[in-house]
Design a protein around this motif. Structure first.
Motif, short mmCIF file in Angstrom:
data_model
loop_
_atom_site.label_atom_id
_atom_site.label_comp_id
_atom_site.label_asym_id
_atom_site.label_seq_id
_atom_site.Cartn_x
_atom_site.Cartn_y
_atom_site.Cartn_z
N LYS A 37 38.19 31.88 75.71
CA LYS A 37 39.12 32.22 74.80
C LYS A 37 38.48 32.99 73.50
N ILE A 38 39.10 34.51 73.67
CA ILE A 38 38.77 35.35 72.50
C ILE A 38 39.68 35.51 71.62
N GLY A 39 39.59 35.25 70.29
CA GLY A 39 40.41 35.61 69.20
C GLY A 39 40.30 36.95 68.84
N THR A 40 41.43 37.70 68.75
CA THR A 40 41.40 39.13 68.44
C THR A 40 42.75 39.16 67.48
N THR A 41 42.65 40.29 66.62
CA THR A 41 43.80 40.60 66.09
C THR A 41 44.69 41.75 66.74
N TYR A 78 42.80 35.90 76.06
CA TYR A 78 43.15 36.31 74.44
C TYR A 78 43.88 35.47 73.68
N VAL A 79 43.47 35.06 72.56
CA VAL A 79 44.25 34.16 71.61
C VAL A 79 44.59 35.09 70.58
N LYS A 80 45.72 35.27 70.23
CA LYS A 80 45.99 36.29 69.09
C LYS A 80 45.97 35.33 67.76
N THR A 85 44.53 34.54 58.90
CA THR A 85 44.24 33.61 59.44
C THR A 85 42.84 33.54 60.31
N LEU A 86 42.28 34.29 60.20
CA LEU A 86 40.73 34.37 61.10
C LEU A 86 39.83 33.22 60.91
N THR A 87 39.63 33.10 59.56
CA THR A 87 38.73 32.22 59.09
C THR A 87 39.26 30.61 59.70
N ALA A 88 40.38 30.36 59.13
CA ALA A 88 41.05 29.29 59.61
C ALA A 88 41.05 28.66 61.10
N PHE A 95 39.84 29.48 69.51
CA PHE A 95 39.21 30.26 70.54
C PHE A 95 37.61 29.94 70.49
N ASP A 96 36.92 30.36 71.45
CA ASP A 96 35.50 30.16 71.55
C ASP A 96 34.71 31.51 70.78
N ILE A 97 35.28 32.62 70.83
CA ILE A 97 34.70 33.45 70.02
C ILE A 97 35.53 34.40 69.45
#
Length: 261
Positions: A37-41, A78-80, A85-88, A95-97
């Protein structure tokens, strides 16, 4: 009897401690899940940008995400997320990273974990403006005036930079970072606070825009891959991947492709 009771209490504590550590192991969890799971804007060219026409993510971070996923033998999920909200979202384990051109800084490192740097020496705060206005803006003092409209996206380091250095300018918060250059081009604001690599990208896309201070950025920094604290094995693995990419020339090739040209 007292000593035996204390021994079992200690043993139970150790079992619970190592049990919690095992649960925190992302590598095993990712392998079992079959996805990372990859967080991205998805709003930051040329780092991670969601192309609505193709339905795909583009940029250096998209390529790095693919390499990391392939190294683990899993697919990307991908996780939006967003800059506010990136820190929270990271702390909540959504997400994992996270990869989306995330600046390495002390504030993030204190409460989260960041990988080794990439893009070193290529990032710095600068401005984007209309080409016809380029000669007006040579210093921060030229920008820090009540009549100058500065547009920033909320929640990230651009907003923090503007708040700290442009107290006299008119600050306009615009939610969609990827749409701010068009706002500048259309005359709805005068200045966008951005990164050198982003400014370079947009002056190529829109001939009406200029980045007059791109070679003299106000700050210097690098990017890193963001994650929760507490899983040193996982952080070591991510740093190992980056080290291998640096050693075999892949990282330099990607930086040349996306961040320098």
């Amino acid at each position: 009897m007292f000593k035996r009771t204390n021994f079992f209490v200690l043993l139970l504590g150790l079992v619970l401690f190592f049990g919690e550590c095992a649960e925190a192991g992302h590598l095993e969890e990712i392998s079992e899940r079959g996805t990372i799971k990859i967080g991205t804007t998805g709003d930051y060219r040329p780092m991670s940008y969601f192309n609505e026409k193709t339905g795909e993510y583009e940029g250096i971070d998209a390529e790095l995400s693919k390499i990391i996923a392939d190294s683990l033998g899993v697919e990307i999920e991908y996780v939006k997320t967003s800059w506010p909200t990136l820190t929270a979202d990271t702390l909540a384990g959504k997400f994992d990273i996270a990869l989306c051109g995330i600046s390495r800084n002390y504030v993030r490192e204190k409460i989260m974990a960041m990988s080794d740097a990439y893009g070193t020496g290529l990032f710095g705060k600068t401005i984007l403006c209309r080409k016809k206005d380029a000669k007006k803006f040579k210093t921060l003092a030229d920008i820090n005036k009540p009549e100058v409209r500065v547009m920033i996206n909320p929640g990230g380091t651009n907003e923090k930079f503007a708040a700290a250095n442009l107290k006299n300018a008119k600050i306009i918060v615009f939610q969609q970072n990827a749409e701010i250059p068009a706002q500048i081009s259309a005359g709805n604001a005068d200045i966008m606070i951005t990164e050198t690599v982003e400014a370079l990208n947009y002056i190529k896309l829109d001939k009406n825009l200029a980045a007059p201070l791109i070679n003299e950025p106000f700050t210097r920094h690098s990017c890193g891959i963001l994650m929760q604290k507490g899983d040193q094995e996982f952080l070591n693995y991510i740093n190992f991947v980056l080290a291998e990419l640096r050693m075999d020339g892949t990282l330099e090739r990607l930086e040349n492709k996306y961040l320098k040209n």
